[in-house]
Motif scaffolding. Structure first.
Motif, PDB file in Angstrom:
ATOM      1  N   ARG A  51       0.864  -1.188   0.000  1.00  0.00           N
ATOM      2  CA  ARG A  51       0.000   0.000   0.000  1.00  0.00           C
ATOM      3  C   ARG A  51       0.896   1.232   0.000  1.00  0.00           C
ATOM      4  O   ARG A  51       1.696   1.433   0.910  1.00  0.00           O
ATOM      5  N   VAL A  52       0.742   2.063  -1.011  1.00  0.00           N
ATOM      6  CA  VAL A  52       1.659   3.172  -1.268  1.00  0.00           C
ATOM      7  C   VAL A  52       0.953   4.507  -1.050  1.00  0.00           C
ATOM      8  O   VAL A  52      -0.207   4.685  -1.425  1.00  0.00           O
ATOM      9  N   LEU A  53       1.693   5.451  -0.467  1.00  0.00           N
ATOM     10  CA  LEU A  53       1.240   6.837  -0.361  1.00  0.00           C
ATOM     11  C   LEU A  53       2.265   7.727  -1.032  1.00  0.00           C
ATOM     12  O   LEU A  53       3.450   7.671  -0.716  1.00  0.00           O
ATOM     13  N   GLU A  54       1.802   8.543  -1.993  1.00  0.00           N
ATOM     14  CA  GLU A  54       2.675   9.548  -2.601  1.00  0.00           C
ATOM     15  C   GLU A  54       2.351  10.910  -2.005  1.00  0.00           C
ATOM     16  O   GLU A  54       1.202  11.340  -1.981  1.00  0.00           O
ATOM     17  N   ILE A  55       3.396  11.596  -1.546  1.00  0.00           N
ATOM     18  CA  ILE A  55       3.271  12.929  -0.962  1.00  0.00           C
ATOM     19  C   ILE A  55       3.506  13.973  -2.044  1.00  0.00           C
ATOM     20  O   ILE A  55       4.558  13.977  -2.678  1.00  0.00           O
ATOM     21  N   GLY A  56       2.541  14.865  -2.258  1.00  0.00           N
ATOM     22  CA  GLY A  56       2.713  15.875  -3.304  1.00  0.00           C
ATOM     23  C   GLY A  56       2.923  15.212  -4.643  1.00  0.00           C
ATOM     24  O   GLY A  56       3.960  15.377  -5.283  1.00  0.00           O
ATOM     25  N   ILE A  57       1.919  14.472  -5.071  1.00  0.00           N
ATOM     26  CA  ILE A  57       2.070  13.598  -6.232  1.00  0.00           C
ATOM     27  C   ILE A  57       2.265  14.354  -7.539  1.00  0.00           C
ATOM     28  O   ILE A  57       2.685  13.798  -8.538  1.00  0.00           O
ATOM     29  N   GLY A  58       1.971  15.660  -7.536  1.00  0.00           N
ATOM     30  CA  GLY A  58       2.087  16.427  -8.774  1.00  0.00           C
ATOM     31  C   GLY A  58       1.135  15.895  -9.825  1.00  0.00           C
ATOM     32  O   GLY A  58      -0.033  15.603  -9.546  1.00  0.00           O
ATOM     33  N   SER A  59       1.624  15.711 -11.036  1.00  0.00           N
ATOM     34  CA  SER A  59       0.779  15.238 -12.139  1.00  0.00           C
ATOM     35  C   SER A  59       0.850  13.731 -12.335  1.00  0.00           C
ATOM     36  O   SER A  59       0.390  13.219 -13.355  1.00  0.00           O
ATOM     37  N   VAL A  84      -2.786   2.490  -4.151  1.00  0.00           N
ATOM     38  CA  VAL A  84      -2.058   3.747  -4.266  1.00  0.00           C
ATOM     39  C   VAL A  84      -2.929   4.893  -3.744  1.00  0.00           C
ATOM     40  O   VAL A  84      -4.050   5.098  -4.222  1.00  0.00           O
ATOM     41  N   PHE A  85      -2.400   5.599  -2.765  1.00  0.00           N
ATOM     42  CA  PHE A  85      -3.033   6.794  -2.216  1.00  0.00           C
ATOM     43  C   PHE A  85      -2.112   7.982  -2.511  1.00  0.00           C
ATOM     44  O   PHE A  85      -0.914   7.812  -2.724  1.00  0.00           O
ATOM     45  N   ALA A  86      -2.677   9.182  -2.499  1.00  0.00           N
ATOM     46  CA  ALA A  86      -1.856  10.360  -2.758  1.00  0.00           C
ATOM     47  C   ALA A  86      -2.497  11.592  -2.149  1.00  0.00           C
ATOM     48  O   ALA A  86      -3.715  11.655  -1.967  1.00  0.00           O
ATOM     49  N   VAL A  87      -1.650  12.564  -1.843  1.00  0.00           N
ATOM     50  CA  VAL A  87      -2.113  13.895  -1.464  1.00  0.00           C
ATOM     51  C   VAL A  87      -1.423  14.913  -2.364  1.00  0.00           C
ATOM     52  O   VAL A  87      -0.259  14.750  -2.721  1.00  0.00           O
ATOM     53  N   GLU A  88      -2.175  15.948  -2.730  1.00  0.00           N
ATOM     54  CA  GLU A  88      -1.665  16.993  -3.617  1.00  0.00           C
ATOM     55  C   GLU A  88      -2.485  18.255  -3.393  1.00  0.00           C
ATOM     56  O   GLU A  88      -3.705  18.238  -3.556  1.00  0.00           O
ATOM     57  N   ASN A  95      -6.475   6.730  -5.048  1.00  0.00           N
ATOM     58  CA  ASN A  95      -7.233   7.444  -4.022  1.00  0.00           C
ATOM     59  C   ASN A  95      -6.446   8.715  -3.714  1.00  0.00           C
ATOM     60  O   ASN A  95      -5.386   8.658  -3.078  1.00  0.00           O
ATOM     61  N   ILE A  96      -6.937   9.859  -4.179  1.00  0.00           N
ATOM     62  CA  ILE A  96      -6.179  11.107  -4.041  1.00  0.00           C
ATOM     63  C   ILE A  96      -7.030  12.159  -3.353  1.00  0.00           C
ATOM     64  O   ILE A  96      -8.238  12.244  -3.566  1.00  0.00           O
ATOM     65  N   GLN A  97      -6.378  12.953  -2.496  1.00  0.00           N
ATOM     66  CA  GLN A  97      -7.077  14.009  -1.775  1.00  0.00           C
ATOM     67  C   GLN A  97      -6.330  15.333  -1.945  1.00  0.00           C
ATOM     68  O   GLN A  97      -5.094  15.360  -1.987  1.00  0.00           O
ATOM     69  N   LYS A  98      -7.096  16.411  -2.033  1.00  0.00           N
ATOM     70  CA  LYS A  98      -6.526  17.746  -2.235  1.00  0.00           C
ATOM     71  C   LYS A  98      -6.166  18.365  -0.881  1.00  0.00           C
ATOM     72  O   LYS A  98      -6.900  19.170  -0.322  1.00  0.00           O
ATOM     73  N   GLU A 133      -4.944   6.538   8.937  1.00  0.00           N
ATOM     74  CA  GLU A 133      -4.710   5.877  10.207  1.00  0.00           C
ATOM     75  C   GLU A 133      -3.214   5.639  10.436  1.00  0.00           C
ATOM     76  O   GLU A 133      -2.415   5.628   9.503  1.00  0.00           O
ATOM     77  N   ASN A 134      -2.866   5.416  11.688  1.00  0.00           N
ATOM     78  CA  ASN A 134      -1.504   5.045  12.027  1.00  0.00           C
ATOM     79  C   ASN A 134      -1.136   3.722  11.352  1.00  0.00           C
ATOM     80  O   ASN A 134      -1.988   2.851  11.155  1.00  0.00           O
ATOM     81  N   ASN A 135       0.146   3.581  11.014  1.00  0.00           N
ATOM     82  CA  ASN A 135       0.693   2.300  10.532  1.00  0.00           C
ATOM     83  C   ASN A 135      -0.087   1.760   9.322  1.00  0.00           C
ATOM     84  O   ASN A 135      -0.356   0.560   9.229  1.00  0.00           O
ATOM     85  N   MET A 136      -0.407   2.628   8.379  1.00  0.00           N
ATOM     86  CA  MET A 136      -1.285   2.247   7.274  1.00  0.00           C
ATOM     87  C   MET A 136      -0.534   1.862   6.002  1.00  0.00           C
ATOM     88  O   MET A 136      -1.022   1.060   5.207  1.00  0.00           O
ATOM     89  N   PHE A 137       0.679   2.420   5.790  1.00  0.00           N
ATOM     90  CA  PHE A 137       1.329   2.271   4.485  1.00  0.00           C
ATOM     91  C   PHE A 137       2.637   1.485   4.575  1.00  0.00           C
ATOM     92  O   PHE A 137       3.399   1.611   5.523  1.00  0.00           O
ATOM     93  N   ASP A 138       2.866   0.708   3.500  1.00  0.00           N
ATOM     94  CA  ASP A 138       4.135  -0.020   3.363  1.00  0.00           C
ATOM     95  C   ASP A 138       5.226   0.875   2.792  1.00  0.00           C
ATOM     96  O   ASP A 138       6.401   0.719   3.132  1.00  0.00           O
ATOM     97  N   THR A 139       4.829   1.787   1.916  1.00  0.00           N
ATOM     98  CA  THR A 139       5.785   2.679   1.246  1.00  0.00           C
ATOM     99  C   THR A 139       5.206   4.080   1.173  1.00  0.00           C
ATOM    100  O   THR A 139       4.034   4.252   0.828  1.00  0.00           O
TER     101      THR A 139
END
Length: 211
Positions: A38-46, A61-65, A86-89, A98-104
């Motif tokens: 389960r991946v989270l990208e920080i500031g995923i851009g485009s 794949v989750f992301a914030v931007e 799954n992306i949020q602005k 949640e705590n301890n949610m992502f592998d990467t």
């Protein structure tokens, strides 16, 4: 008013174009295939990292931007690369997970523009699993004193034209000061103006999450 219009209508497109440069693309290829689970990208851009995922190793794949224009581009890129996103602005200083949610957790060319980077890294630490990994490629503080002086001089202009980007962040120090342990770290100048092109990339794991 002019700065606001620039930030909304011009800056996101300039950033997106700059982030597609060949030297930066080469940096992405070095680290993105390491992502798993389960991946989270920080500031995923485009969404320029998507094409370099090893999708056999990715479950979600989750992301914030924070930028609407780049967020919309990321959604299109995800569709083109068959990624359910799954992306949020929002920005990274307060993650809605949640705590301890992502592998990467992935950060590429994002740390330079986060207003409170230390807080964002603490949040990343919180949402990573105990055996999780932060992988990153970022530009930052140059080791040469003359170049570093120019970075300091140019910072006020860079922040205005590049969405709050700072040139002189000491990436490994900030990561370690937030409670991470660097698992791997490489650094060098990549092709481009030296005040912009000193790069740090690698991975970091969690120290004691209670620190």
């Amino acid at each position: 008013m002019i700065q606001g219009l620039y930030n909304k209508y011009v800056c996101p497109h300039l950033i997106n174009l700059a982030m597609q440069a060949k030297p930066i693309t080469k940096q992405r290829k070095k680290i993105i295939p390491e992502a798993k689970g389960r991946v989270l990208e920080i500031g995923i851009g485009s969404g320029l990292n998507f094409k370099y995922y090893n999708q056999l190793n990715i479950s979600e794949v989750f992301a914030v931007e924070p930028d609407s224009t780049l967020l919309d581009k990321a959604k299109i890129s995800a569709q083109k690369n068959n990624i359910s996103l799954n992306i949020q602005k929002i920005s990274a200083e307060k993650l809605p997970f949640e705590n301890n949610m992502f592998d990467t957790v992935i950060s590429t060319y994002t740390m330079c523009s986060i207003s409170n980077l230390s807080m964002a890294l603490i949040e990343i630490k919180r949402v990573l699993k105990p055996d999780g990994k932060l992988i990153f490629s970022e530009h930052g503080k140059a080791p040469d004193n003359n170049i570093y002086k120019w970075q300091k001089r140019l910072n006020p202009f860079q922040k205005i034209i590049a969405g709050g980007c700072q040139l002189d962040i000491n990436i490994p120090i900030v990561i370690e000061n937030s409670g991470f342990e660097l698992s791997s770290l490489q650094s060098m100048y990549i092709p481009g103006p030296k005040f912009l092109s000193y790069h740090y990339w690698g991975s970091a794991s969690l120290g004691n999450k209670n620190d």
